[in-house]
Scaffold this motif. Sequence first.
Motif, PDB file in Angstrom:
ATOM      1  N   ALA A 346      -2.716  -2.025  -3.970  1.00 26.26           N
ATOM      2  CA  ALA A 346      -2.802  -1.524  -5.344  1.00 26.26           C
ATOM      3  C   ALA A 346      -2.013  -2.407  -6.308  1.00 26.26           C
ATOM      4  O   ALA A 346      -2.487  -2.740  -7.401  1.00 26.26           O
ATOM      5  CB  ALA A 346      -2.292  -0.085  -5.402  1.00 26.26           C
ATOM      6  N   ASP A 347      -0.804  -2.804  -5.907  1.00 21.72           N
ATOM      7  CA  ASP A 347       0.026  -3.650  -6.769  1.00 21.72           C
ATOM      8  C   ASP A 347      -0.624  -5.014  -6.996  1.00 21.72           C
ATOM      9  O   ASP A 347      -0.568  -5.560  -8.101  1.00 21.72           O
ATOM     10  CB  ASP A 347       1.411  -3.831  -6.158  1.00 21.72           C
ATOM     11  CG  ASP A 347       2.234  -2.548  -6.162  1.00 21.72           C
ATOM     12  OD1 ASP A 347       1.850  -1.608  -6.886  1.00 21.72           O
ATOM     13  OD2 ASP A 347       3.229  -2.484  -5.419  1.00 21.72           O
ATOM     14  N   PHE A 348      -1.227  -5.569  -5.933  1.00 21.47           N
ATOM     15  CA  PHE A 348      -1.855  -6.874  -6.066  1.00 21.47           C
ATOM     16  C   PHE A 348      -3.017  -6.802  -7.054  1.00 21.47           C
ATOM     17  O   PHE A 348      -3.158  -7.674  -7.915  1.00 21.47           O
ATOM     18  CB  PHE A 348      -2.350  -7.368  -4.708  1.00 21.47           C
ATOM     19  CG  PHE A 348      -3.010  -8.721  -4.778  1.00 21.47           C
ATOM     20  CD1 PHE A 348      -2.246  -9.876  -4.721  1.00 21.47           C
ATOM     21  CD2 PHE A 348      -4.385  -8.850  -4.930  1.00 21.47           C
ATOM     22  CE1 PHE A 348      -2.831 -11.134  -4.803  1.00 21.47           C
ATOM     23  CE2 PHE A 348      -4.986 -10.087  -5.017  1.00 21.47           C
ATOM     24  CZ  PHE A 348      -4.211 -11.234  -4.956  1.00 21.47           C
ATOM     25  N   GLU A 349      -3.845  -5.777  -6.945  1.00 21.19           N
ATOM     26  CA  GLU A 349      -4.982  -5.618  -7.862  1.00 21.19           C
ATOM     27  C   GLU A 349      -4.493  -5.576  -9.304  1.00 21.19           C
ATOM     28  O   GLU A 349      -5.048  -6.240 -10.186  1.00 21.19           O
ATOM     29  CB  GLU A 349      -5.745  -4.336  -7.533  1.00 21.19           C
ATOM     30  CG  GLU A 349      -6.574  -4.396  -6.264  1.00 21.19           C
ATOM     31  CD  GLU A 349      -7.960  -4.959  -6.502  1.00 21.19           C
ATOM     32  OE1 GLU A 349      -8.085  -5.956  -7.243  1.00 21.19           O
ATOM     33  OE2 GLU A 349      -8.919  -4.417  -5.943  1.00 21.19           O
ATOM     34  N   SER A 350      -3.453  -4.786  -9.550  1.00 22.14           N
ATOM     35  CA  SER A 350      -2.939  -4.627 -10.903  1.00 22.14           C
ATOM     36  C   SER A 350      -2.385  -5.939 -11.447  1.00 22.14           C
ATOM     37  O   SER A 350      -2.676  -6.342 -12.577  1.00 22.14           O
ATOM     38  CB  SER A 350      -1.848  -3.549 -10.898  1.00 22.14           C
ATOM     39  OG  SER A 350      -1.243  -3.441 -12.163  1.00 22.14           O
ATOM     40  N   CYS A 351      -1.580  -6.634 -10.630  1.00 29.14           N
ATOM     41  CA  CYS A 351      -0.979  -7.904 -11.046  1.00 29.14           C
ATOM     42  C   CYS A 351      -2.044  -8.964 -11.271  1.00 29.14           C
ATOM     43  O   CYS A 351      -2.009  -9.695 -12.264  1.00 29.14           O
ATOM     44  CB  CYS A 351       0.007  -8.385  -9.981  1.00 29.14           C
ATOM     45  SG  CYS A 351       1.716  -8.350 -10.512  1.00 29.14           S
TER      46      CYS A 351
END
Length: 451
Positions: A346-351
């Motif tokens: 999830a964090d990777f997608e957002s970043c």
Amino acid sequence: MFLKSHFPNGADHDKSISIDQPAYDEAIAHLPVAQVQAFSIDDAGTTEIDDALSVTELLDGGHRVGIHIAAPGLVIMKDDPLDQVARKRMSTVYFPGDKMTMLPQSVIGQFSLDEGAPRPALSIYVDIDEVGRPKPETIQMQAEMVPISANLRLEDIEHLVSEDSLGDESATYPFRKELSILWRAAKILHADRQEKRVANGLRAEQLGVSDPNALARDFYFQIKPEGDTERVEIMPRQRGSILDTIVAEWMIFCNRASGQLLAEHGLPGLFRTQKGWGPLRTRMQTTPGPHEGLGLDYYAWCTSPLRRYSDLVNQWQLIALAKHGVTAKMVAPFPPRDATLMGIAADFESCYQAYGEFQDRLEKYWCLRWINQDSDAKKLFVRHLKEGMSRVEQVPLHLPIPELAQHPRMTRAEVVVSDVDLLQLSAAVRVLEIEAPEALPGNIEEDAGPD
């Protein structure tokens, strides 16, 4: 604004965080040296060389192709200081004129597949027959030291590589024979993927350079100091050359093979999937799934571990598999249904989305600077895309032009762009002439391609 949101303490790396040299020496001490001569293919601006290729002749007349990926995962461990740096940044940030690297430059220098010496790498090998068709049952993976013979640069060699020259034994550019073998197999890999795309209800993608009248999709920005300001040079580059296709198809193959290995051994990873339609059709998830746009059953990013955190995470899982085989699930950094891994996805997608939007805004800024640098107004040609939004032919700048809203897609018009506002990233556009439809080339599209 971007730095305040994503790098409040500055974009420079802490110089005290680096690779522990004894740990590095111990990690590579027992790695075998691959019996290959590998080479990379990148543009001149690439400093993080993540991947290289090799071709070895086999006794049966076929060849063994090696895809060699830089292996920082051999030394960087989950939750250590370098992992915390990489996890916080998630990716290298690219924008015209500069970049902010995911890992410190000293670490990149130790693992980048630079020419001249063996480098630690995670290699995937596959045998291909005499016509270039890969044999899936021969896929194998190994951590090893890979001799890097050359870092080929597109600017130096791309204009020399053609169908004719690849078959000409008198051609003298480096790795002609190896490139010929890789090209023959790449065409088969591409054709196989298109069959799956069509079966998924998508149209087949064209192999090679697109229509020369199509809008260019790749651009090389140069920001050069000029007195008290900067001069902007933007050079378009059409995708689809033989070297483009060789690199793209073999990296897709590597990501597919990696995803398949993880799936078959029940190891979680960060899988890139694409299914159906809508804004969330392409996503990152921890369980395997098809990528319909690429025509693949499995797809896990693994070819850029120096630049993307998702690839580093997948490399840890693959290294565990290479070392421990069927018992990898018991020792891999991320076991099945690991909540931390789901959070990373999830964090990777957002970043990754935020970094992409930042790159787009900076490209728009420098495109407007390019328009403004010689005069207060500039005549340009644009192509209408949809709903009154058009793109300048020469540069990747999208502008709203309501007068073209009712015209067919790819309608060409000459406009004058003036009153550039660099704060609002806007400009005034006046239409001079709209070309008649019969004067336009047919069926030209700006294809975003699969993600």
